[in-house]
Scaffold this active site. Structure first.
Site, PDB file in Angstrom:
ATOM      1  N   HIS A   1       0.849  -1.185   0.000  1.00  0.00           N
ATOM      2  CA  HIS A   1       0.000   0.000   0.000  1.00  0.00           C
ATOM      3  C   HIS A   1       0.890   1.243   0.000  1.00  0.00           C
ATOM      4  O   HIS A   1       2.121   1.141   0.063  1.00  0.00           O
ATOM      5  CB  HIS A   1      -0.928   0.003   1.215  1.00  0.00           C
ATOM      6  CG  HIS A   1      -2.067  -0.969   1.099  1.00  0.00           C
ATOM      7  ND1 HIS A   1      -3.061  -0.837   0.157  1.00  0.00           N
ATOM      8  CD2 HIS A   1      -2.364  -2.101   1.805  1.00  0.00           C
ATOM      9  CE1 HIS A   1      -3.916  -1.829   0.271  1.00  0.00           C
ATOM     10  NE2 HIS A   1      -3.523  -2.617   1.266  1.00  0.00           N
TER      11      HIS A   1
ATOM     12  N   ASP B   1       0.213   6.725  -3.654  1.00  0.00           N
ATOM     13  CA  ASP B   1      -0.981   6.315  -4.405  1.00  0.00           C
ATOM     14  C   ASP B   1      -1.363   7.336  -5.477  1.00  0.00           C
ATOM     15  O   ASP B   1      -1.561   6.991  -6.638  1.00  0.00           O
ATOM     16  CB  ASP B   1      -2.177   6.132  -3.460  1.00  0.00           C
ATOM     17  CG  ASP B   1      -2.156   4.787  -2.751  1.00  0.00           C
ATOM     18  OD1 ASP B   1      -1.262   3.971  -3.042  1.00  0.00           O
ATOM     19  OD2 ASP B   1      -3.026   4.553  -1.900  1.00  0.00           O
TER      20      ASP B   1
END
Length: 320
Positions: free
Chosen positions: A59, A89
């Site tokens: 992540h 991200d």
């Protein structure tokens, strides 16, 4: 069948899955580009299409950590801190991938050919941080939390106000620091000369902390309003809607929903829709109709869950 029809007409295919997923479906990039030589395939992953970690889960925090950037963020003597999941991200991943797509589209106007984009979030966030990493030797940066831009300097930090809210101070340059001190009624030749002397920073930070706790955020905002002190209130998304500057620009359409940016003068973004959040499959029927499928064919695809659409066919409705 539907996918291959889309590929023949598409400009861009975004592949957000782990490396090898398309290949398992027998949809490798070379085969897809044989169907459509102008096709641009953007493969967006955390670790990239090759390398030891290419198939490993992760992540934002993991990509940020592996890029070396996370180690630079956070107060001295505390664990590294991360800015939500914005850097890897969205900035190092989605935004960098979008830039790659635009570059490939621009190149295609000359060559007439598409290409494959390997967009890694680790690579993207490392590249974003080049302003800092390339200047490590020039600036002789100290440990995390002791430098100009990482919370070490008292003139580039946030301070709590009397009402428990916060003020952001970014008076980096002497001309701005002068205005900042003047507005605090602290201006003196001695303090100006000590701005970049880091041995004085702990003492100055303590003075600023005590001073900012004497007034509410709104009071400080009024004191520094429209000055070159580089001081602004720390606003919540709800606050942004009513702040005079952002309200006049329409920075947010409503709470938590920003307006499109940047703003193009001749072809501005269209914002007539009720929300920027789209439903999954919202345009499935429109796209399939453009490919030549009949309403009954589309109903069958939705009923069989070949595609997703919020518009439920009558056959399914009767079963609910």
């Amino acid at each position: 069948e539907v996918f291959l029809k889309l590929i023949r007409k598409a400009d861009v295919l975004i592949d957000p899955y782990r490396p090898g997923t398309l290949e398992k479906l027998e949809l490798n990039c070379s085969a897809l580009q044989k169907l459509n030589p102008r096709l641009i395939i953007a493969r967006l992953t955390g670790y990239g299409q090759n390398g030891k970690y290419k198939r490993m889960a992760g992540h934002d925090i993991n990509y940020l950590a592996l890029s070396g950037v996370l180690s630079l963020m956070g107060p001295k003597g505390c664990p590294p801190t991360f800015p939500l999941n914005l850097l890897a991200d969205f900035a190092g991943g989605s935004l960098t991938c979008a830039l790659g797509i635009l570059l490939a589209l621009l190149e295609r106007t000359r060559s007439g050919k598409g290409q494959v984009i390997d967009s890694s979030m680790v690579d993207g966030v490392a590249y974003l941080a080049s302003f800092v990493t390339l200047r490590q030797n020039v600036w002789r940066m100290g440990p995390r939390g002791t430098n100009w831009l990482d919370g070490g300097a008292p003139f580039y930090n946030t301070y709590e106000t009397k009402d428990g809210k916060f003020i952001a101070v970014g008076a980096l340059e002497p001309k701005f620091y002068r205005v900042f001190l003047k507005k605090l009624n602290m201006l003196s030749p001695e303090l100006m000369s000590q701005q970049y002397d880091n041995s004085t920073w702990p003492r100055m930070r303590q003075k600023f902390e005590l001073l900012f706790r004497e007034k509410n955020r709104a009071e400080w905002a009024q004191i520094f309003d429209e000055t070159d002190a580089c001081v602004t209130p720390v606003l919540s998304p709800e606050d942004v809607i009513t702040h005079p500057h952002t309200k006049s620009r329409g920075t947010y359409r409503r709470a938590y929903e920003p307006a499109p940016a940047p703003r193009l003068a001749r072809t501005p973004a269209q914002t007539e829709c009720k929300s920027i959040i789209r439903e999954v499959g919202e345009h499935s029927r429109q796209i399939l109709a453009e490919l030549g499928y009949s309403d009954s064919d589309i109903d069958l695809m939705v009923e069989s869950m070949v595609v997703t659409s919020p518009c439920v066919p009558s056959k399914i409705k009767s079963k609910l």
